[in-house]
Design an enzyme around this catalytic site. Structure first.
Site, PDB file in Angstrom:
ATOM      1  N   GLU A   1      18.388 108.074 -66.518  1.00  0.00           N
ATOM      2  CA  GLU A   1      19.066 107.522 -67.504  1.00  0.00           C
ATOM      3  C   GLU A   1      18.155 107.642 -69.157  1.00  0.00           C
ATOM      4  O   GLU A   1      18.626 107.360 -69.940  1.00  0.00           O
ATOM      5  CB  GLU A   1      19.191 105.996 -67.274  1.00  0.00           C
ATOM      6  CG  GLU A   1      18.085 105.147 -67.010  1.00  0.00           C
ATOM      7  CD  GLU A   1      18.428 103.710 -66.463  1.00  0.00           C
ATOM      8  OE1 GLU A   1      19.414 103.240 -67.129  1.00  0.00           O
ATOM      9  OE2 GLU A   1      17.562 103.055 -65.751  1.00  0.00           O
TER      10      GLU A   1
ATOM     11  N   HIS B   1      20.045 118.355 -44.062  1.00  0.00           N
ATOM     12  CA  HIS B   1      21.491 118.079 -44.105  1.00  0.00           C
ATOM     13  C   HIS B   1      22.363 118.721 -45.474  1.00  0.00           C
ATOM     14  O   HIS B   1      23.544 118.359 -45.436  1.00  0.00           O
ATOM     15  CB  HIS B   1      22.022 116.554 -43.843  1.00  0.00           C
ATOM     16  CG  HIS B   1      21.349 116.449 -42.562  1.00  0.00           C
ATOM     17  ND1 HIS B   1      21.978 116.701 -41.271  1.00  0.00           N
ATOM     18  CD2 HIS B   1      20.349 115.550 -42.279  1.00  0.00           C
ATOM     19  CE1 HIS B   1      21.198 116.107 -40.023  1.00  0.00           C
ATOM     20  NE2 HIS B   1      20.271 115.483 -40.915  1.00  0.00           N
TER      21      HIS B   1
ATOM     22  N   TRP C   1      29.044  98.945 -78.706  1.00  0.00           N
ATOM     23  CA  TRP C   1      29.033  99.697 -77.411  1.00  0.00           C
ATOM     24  C   TRP C   1      30.416 100.466 -77.359  1.00  0.00           C
ATOM     25  O   TRP C   1      31.502  99.491 -76.921  1.00  0.00           O
ATOM     26  CB  TRP C   1      28.417  99.325 -76.211  1.00  0.00           C
ATOM     27  CG  TRP C   1      28.345 100.501 -75.190  1.00  0.00           C
ATOM     28  CD1 TRP C   1      27.416 101.045 -75.190  1.00  0.00           C
ATOM     29  CD2 TRP C   1      29.302 100.648 -74.064  1.00  0.00           C
ATOM     30  NE1 TRP C   1      27.607 101.881 -74.028  1.00  0.00           N
ATOM     31  CE2 TRP C   1      28.757 101.725 -73.187  1.00  0.00           C
ATOM     32  CE3 TRP C   1      30.638 100.170 -73.577  1.00  0.00           C
ATOM     33  CZ2 TRP C   1      29.187 102.151 -72.155  1.00  0.00           C
ATOM     34  CZ3 TRP C   1      30.950 100.660 -72.546  1.00  0.00           C
ATOM     35  CH2 TRP C   1      30.383 101.606 -71.873  1.00  0.00           C
TER      36      TRP C   1
ATOM     37  N   LYS D   1      22.589  97.529 -72.331  1.00  0.00           N
ATOM     38  CA  LYS D   1      21.834  96.843 -71.334  1.00  0.00           C
ATOM     39  C   LYS D   1      22.719  96.066 -70.324  1.00  0.00           C
ATOM     40  O   LYS D   1      22.618  96.215 -68.967  1.00  0.00           O
ATOM     41  CB  LYS D   1      21.155  95.948 -72.112  1.00  0.00           C
ATOM     42  CG  LYS D   1      19.853  94.984 -71.255  1.00  0.00           C
ATOM     43  CD  LYS D   1      18.899  95.742 -70.483  1.00  0.00           C
ATOM     44  CE  LYS D   1      17.953  94.901 -69.656  1.00  0.00           C
ATOM     45  NZ  LYS D   1      17.388  96.060 -68.797  1.00  0.00           N
TER      46      LYS D   1
ATOM     47  N   ARG E   1      22.228  95.751 -76.639  1.00  0.00           N
ATOM     48  CA  ARG E   1      23.439  95.512 -75.845  1.00  0.00           C
ATOM     49  C   ARG E   1      24.535  96.464 -76.213  1.00  0.00           C
ATOM     50  O   ARG E   1      25.786  96.699 -75.705  1.00  0.00           O
ATOM     51  CB  ARG E   1      24.051  94.038 -76.287  1.00  0.00           C
ATOM     52  CG  ARG E   1      23.479  92.867 -75.930  1.00  0.00           C
ATOM     53  CD  ARG E   1      24.078  91.524 -76.554  1.00  0.00           C
ATOM     54  NE  ARG E   1      25.213  91.360 -75.580  1.00  0.00           N
ATOM     55  CZ  ARG E   1      25.151  90.619 -74.493  1.00  0.00           C
ATOM     56  NH1 ARG E   1      24.022  89.943 -74.195  1.00  0.00           N
ATOM     57  NH2 ARG E   1      26.400  90.260 -73.889  1.00  0.00           N
TER      58      ARG E   1
ATOM     59  N   GLU F   1      15.956 104.464 -57.131  1.00  0.00           N
ATOM     60  CA  GLU F   1      15.415 104.340 -58.414  1.00  0.00           C
ATOM     61  C   GLU F   1      14.815 104.919 -59.321  1.00  0.00           C
ATOM     62  O   GLU F   1      15.167 104.904 -60.695  1.00  0.00           O
ATOM     63  CB  GLU F   1      14.829 102.520 -58.067  1.00  0.00           C
ATOM     64  CG  GLU F   1      14.048 101.734 -59.193  1.00  0.00           C
ATOM     65  CD  GLU F   1      15.137 101.381 -60.198  1.00  0.00           C
ATOM     66  OE1 GLU F   1      16.314 101.554 -59.917  1.00  0.00           O
ATOM     67  OE2 GLU F   1      14.814 100.934 -61.356  1.00  0.00           O
TER      68      GLU F   1
ATOM     69  N   LYS G   1      15.770 106.057 -62.954  1.00  0.00           N
ATOM     70  CA  LYS G   1      15.011 105.690 -63.967  1.00  0.00           C
ATOM     71  C   LYS G   1      15.048 107.147 -64.925  1.00  0.00           C
ATOM     72  O   LYS G   1      15.115 107.393 -66.127  1.00  0.00           O
ATOM     73  CB  LYS G   1      13.734 105.599 -63.827  1.00  0.00           C
ATOM     74  CG  LYS G   1      13.411 103.968 -63.781  1.00  0.00           C
ATOM     75  CD  LYS G   1      13.722 102.823 -64.450  1.00  0.00           C
ATOM     76  CE  LYS G   1      15.197 102.842 -64.530  1.00  0.00           C
ATOM     77  NZ  LYS G   1      15.699 101.419 -63.917  1.00  0.00           N
TER      78      LYS G   1
ATOM     79  N   CYS H   1      28.268  95.189 -76.307  1.00  0.00           N
ATOM     80  CA  CYS H   1      28.448  94.638 -77.777  1.00  0.00           C
ATOM     81  C   CYS H   1      27.546  93.465 -78.027  1.00  0.00           C
ATOM     82  O   CYS H   1      27.637  92.583 -76.960  1.00  0.00           O
ATOM     83  CB  CYS H   1      29.761  94.562 -78.233  1.00  0.00           C
ATOM     84  SG  CYS H   1      30.819  95.918 -77.985  1.00  0.00           S
TER      85      CYS H   1
ATOM     86  N   ASN I   1      33.492  91.180 -78.534  1.00  0.00           N
ATOM     87  CA  ASN I   1      32.812  91.732 -77.444  1.00  0.00           C
ATOM     88  C   ASN I   1      33.874  91.542 -75.952  1.00  0.00           C
ATOM     89  O   ASN I   1      33.966  90.578 -75.717  1.00  0.00           O
ATOM     90  CB  ASN I   1      31.344  91.000 -76.873  1.00  0.00           C
ATOM     91  CG  ASN I   1      30.873  91.442 -75.687  1.00  0.00           C
ATOM     92  OD1 ASN I   1      31.219  92.650 -75.185  1.00  0.00           O
ATOM     93  ND2 ASN I   1      29.878  90.689 -75.214  1.00  0.00           N
ATOM     94  N   GLY I   2      34.176  92.749 -75.442  1.00  0.00           N
ATOM     95  CA  GLY I   2      35.042  92.632 -74.331  1.00  0.00           C
ATOM     96  C   GLY I   2      36.126  93.784 -74.599  1.00  0.00           C
ATOM     97  O   GLY I   2      35.932  94.811 -75.186  1.00  0.00           O
TER      98      GLY I   2
END
Ligand code: M6R
Length: 610
Positions: free
Chosen positions: A490, A506, A73, A605, A27, A483, A487, A2, A99-100
Site C-alpha cells: 500500500e 503448494h 476521494w 484512511k 480521508r 500485514e 504495508k 472525503c 461525503n458518501g
C-alpha cells in the site's frame, strides 16, 4: 472517505476551512474545494491536494465568515477540477459538499433532465444539489425544506453541508451513514467529518445522530431529524489534544506513529492488567459478562489491517477461552446471508469506527440478535456508538493512511479480551496470567526493536528496487506476514503476498528465484523447526531471505541474508514485536522510492463507502 468541514461565526472562514481540510486530508486527497458566502456564494476548487487549492485561491481574499470545504476521494467521476466539491446548482442558489454515495443518482438525474436540468460534472453529488434546487423551485418554503424533500428521494449514504445564497447566515447539515461532528463554540460553529478540525476551537461537540439534521446559524443552532422532528442535542466533551494530530517533529505521520508504539501499546494496557497477579479487567465488558460466559461462538468482522488483527485474535481466543472463532471480511460477511445465532458474539474491529462494510456487518448481526461489540480506536465513532459493549484501543489519533500503531493496539486489546473471556469461562490458567504480566513489558521490548531502525534502513537499500516480495509466517506470525505484505504494497506499490509458510510448497515456491525477496517471520515457538525447513527450501532455490528471528538465534543467521532480531518474549505475544520490523522496512522502502507514505495513491484512511 472525503472530508467535509464548515464554519459559521465571526472569524474569517477561509483560513479555518483550509486548516480543517489539511487535518481531514487523510480521508481523501484527489481534489479539494471551498465555498465562501458573502451575499453571493464563491466557489474555488482544484484537482490535487489542499495545497494546490491554496495556490489556486492565492490572495483572492473573499471576506466571509460563513463557508465550507471538501477534500475528495473520488467515487463517481475522475479526479478533476470539475468533479471537485463544492457543487453548485444551475441557478447558483445552492452549493453542497458531500461525503458518501448517492446510489440512485442515475434515476434522479434522469428525472431532473426531464425538467430541463443539465449537469457539468460526472458526480452523484451534483445530482443532489440540483434536486435541492428543483424542490426549491417547486415551492419549498425555504432552503431547509428543499434539502429535506431532496433527501427523502435519496438512496445511499451522505454527510452533507448545504449553503443557500438567499439565506446567507446559515449552514444546513445532514447525515445518513457518513459521520458528522458539530463543534459548538462561543458564537461560532464548526461542522466536520471528524473532530480533527474542531479541537483547535472547541472541545464541546455533538455527534449528529443517524438521519439527523442540523441548522447552524450565527446566533444558534437546531438539531432535528431529517423528518423534521426536533431532537435534544447531547453535548459531549472530547478528550483530544492538538499535539496528538500533529507531526511532532517527524516528517511523516507514519514514522511518528510507528515510533509512538511503546506509548500507544502502554495506553491500550493501562488500568486493565493487575501487575501483581496478571488478572485482566475490562470495564467495557462488565455489562455483558453473562452473554460472554455463555457464548456459542465469536465472529470477528473487519477489513484490511483490522482483519489481520482479527486473525491474531482467532488463535488467542480459541487457545485461551476455548471458544470457536470465525474471522470474516466484513464486506463478504454482510452479503453472504451468514448463519448468526442469538448466542453468538460478533466483534467489529475498526481503527476509524466508520468503515462502511464493518458497520453494515454489525447491523446484520444486531438484526440476528447476536451480542455486538466493538474494538475501536476513534472515540464516539459510528461503530463505537452502534455496539452494545466494547473496548477502546486508546492508540490515539492515527493519521497515516497505512495503519501501524492501531494494529499493535488492536492486538494488545484483543489479547486482553481473550484472557478476560477465559477468566469468565473458567479456562484461564497460570500461564495466561504470567503472559499478561509479560504483556506489561512489551512496550519496553518494542522500544528496543525500534533501535534497529538504522539497520532496517540499510536492508531497505538492498530491496528498494524489488518488484515482488513474499512474506511467510506460521501460527500467530501468519497474520503478521499478511500485514507486512499489505504495508509494503500500500505504501511502496511493490507487489507483495503473505502466506502461511507451509503453504509455500503448494504453489508460491514456483516464484522463488534470485529476484524474489522472501521475508520470513521465524521466532522461536512450537513451529520453529518447520519454518526453518521452509526457509532452507527458499535458500536452496536462490531466494533472498530476510528473517525476523528471536534474539540470539544463530541457526537462521547462518542461512538468511539479513536477520532482524526481536527480544524473547512469551510466544503468544510475538505479533506485537514481529510486526514492527515489517512496518519500518515498508516505510523505508517507500521513502526510497519517493512514495507519499502518509497519503498513498488511490487510498483513503477511512473507507466510508462500500
Ligand atoms: O478503520 P478500519 O480499521 O475499519 O479500516 C480498515 C481498513 O480500511 C484499513 O485497515 C486499511 O486496510 C489500511 N489502509 C491498512 O493499512
Amino acid at each position: 472517505m472525503c472530508g467535509i468541514v464548515g464554519y459559521i461565526g465571526s472569524q474569517q472562514a477561509y483560513p479555518i476551512l483550509i486548516e480543517g481540510l489539511k487535518r481531514l486530508e487523510y480521508r481523501g486527497y484527489d481534489s479539494a474545494g471551498v465555498a465562501l458566502q458573502n451575499g453571493k456564494i464563491h466557489v474555488y476548487k482544484k484537482r490535487g491536494k489542499v495545497v494546490e487549492l491554496e495556490n489556486f485561491v492565492g490572495d483572492a481574499g473573499v471576506n466571509a465568515t460563513v463557508g465550507m470545504g471538501h477534500t475528495r476521494w473520488a467515487t463517481h467521476g475522475e479526479p478533476s477540477d470539475l468533479n471537485s466539491h463544492p457543487h453548485s446548482s444551475r441557478s447558483g442558489k445552492f452549493a453542497l459538499i458531500h461525503n458518501g454515495i448517492i446510489e440512485n443518482y442515475a434515476v434522479l438525474k434522469e428525472k431532473l433532465s426531464r425538467h430541463g436540468y443539465t449537469f457539468e460534472s460526472a458526480t452523484d453529488t451534483e445530482v443532489l444539489v440540483q434536486l435541492i434546487d428543483f424542490f426549491s423551485n417547486e415551492g419549498a418554503h425555504n432552503a431547509e425544506e428543499a434539502v429535506r424533500l431532496a433527501l427523502h428521494e435519496v438512496v445511499g449514504a451522505y454527510g452533507i453541508v448545504v449553503m443557500a445564497s438567499d439565506e446567507p447566515d446559515q449552514l444546513i447539515v445532514a447525515r445518513k451513514g457518513s459521520p458528522i461532528v458539530l463543534g459548538i463554540g462561543e458564537g461560532e460553529y464548526i461542522v466536520a467529518s471528524d473532530a480533527a478540525p474542531i479541537i483547535a476551537y472547541t472541545k464541546d461537540v455533538i455527534y449528529l445522530e443517524e438521519e439527523g439534521m442540523a441548522i447552524l446559524r450565527k446566533d444558534g443552532y437546531e438539531i432535528k431529524t431529517i423528518g423534521n422532528i426536533p431532537r435534544t442535542p447531547l453535548l459531549e466533551r472530547i478528550e483530544m489534544e492538538l499535539e496528538t494530530i500533529e507531526k511532532g517533529g517527524y516528517d511523516y505521520f507514519m514514522l511518528k506513529e510507528i515510533m509512538e508504539q511503546p506509548r500507544s501499546i502502554a495506553e491500550s494496557i493501562r488500568g486493565r492488567v493487575n501487575k501483581d497477579n496478571g488478572v485482566v479487567w475490562l470495564g467495557g465488558l462488565v455489562d455483558v459478562q453473562d452473554r460472554l460466559r455463555n457464548a456459542r461462538r465469536v465472529i470477528f468482522v473487519a477489513c484490511g489491517t483490522s482483519w489481520h488483527a482479527g486473525l491474531v485474535a482467532e488463535y488467542l481466543f480459541e487457545d485461551f477461552a476455548r471458544i470457536p472463532v470465525e474471522v470474516e471480511y466484513a464486506s463478504e460477511f454482510r452479503y453472504r446471508n451468514p448463519i448468526i445465532y442469538p448466542d453468538d458474539v460478533v466483534i467489529a474491529i475498526s481503527q476509524s469506527g466508520e468503515t462502511a462494510d464493518t458497520l453494515a456487518a454489525i447491523q446484520l448481526a444486531k438484526e440476528a440478535g447476536a451480542l455486538v461489540m466493538g474494538v475501536v480506536n476513534v472515540v464516539g465513532s459510528s461503530i463505537a456508538r452502534g455496539t452494545e459493549a466494547g473496548v477502546y484501543i486508546h492508540a490515539g489519533p492515527e493519521i497515516g493512511v497505512a495503519s501501524t500503531k492501531a494494529f499493535t493496539s488492536q492486538v494488545t486489546v484483543l489479547t486482553l479480551m481473550a484472557v478476560y473471556i477465559a477468566q469468565l469461562r473458567g479456562t484461564a490458567t497460570p500461564e495466561m496470567r504470567s503472559a499478561m504480566k509479560e504483556l506489561l513489558n512489551v512496550p519496553a521490548l518494542v522500544e528496543k526493536i525500534l533501535e534497529s531502525n538504522d539497520y532496517i534502513h540499510s536492508i531497505a537499500e538492498e530491496f528498494r528496487d524489488a518488484t515482488n516480495f513474499l512474506y511467510l509466517g506460521r501460527g500467530l506470525n501468519f497474520p503478521v506476514a499478511l500485514e507486512g505484505a499489505l504495508k509494503l504494497k500500500e505504501i511502496s506499490y511493490i507487489h507483495a503476498e503473505g502466506y502461511p509458510a507451509a503453504e509455500m510448497k503448494h504453489g508460491p515456491i514456483a516464484l522463488i528465484d534470485a529476484n524474489m525477496p522472501v521475508m520470513f517471520i521465524a521466532t522461536k515457538d512450537e513451529s520453529y523447526d518447520k519454518i526453518v525447513s521452509n526457509l532452507q527450501e527458499v535458500v536452496t532455490r536462490g531466494g533472498r531471505v530476510i528473517a525476523v528471528v528471536s534474539e540470539g538465534d544463530t541457526n537462521i543467521r547462518d542461512l538468511a541474508e539479513f536477520v532482524i532480531e526481536v527480544p524473547q518474549t512469551n510466544p503468544l505475544l510475538t505479533p506485537l514485536l514481529t510486526v514492527i520490523p515489517q512496518q519500518l522496512l515498508s516505510y523505508h522502502i517507500a521513502m526510497m522510492r519517493g512514495c507519499d507514505v502518509d497519503q498513498p495513491r488511490n487510498l483513503a484512511k477511512s473507507v466510508t463507502v462500500e
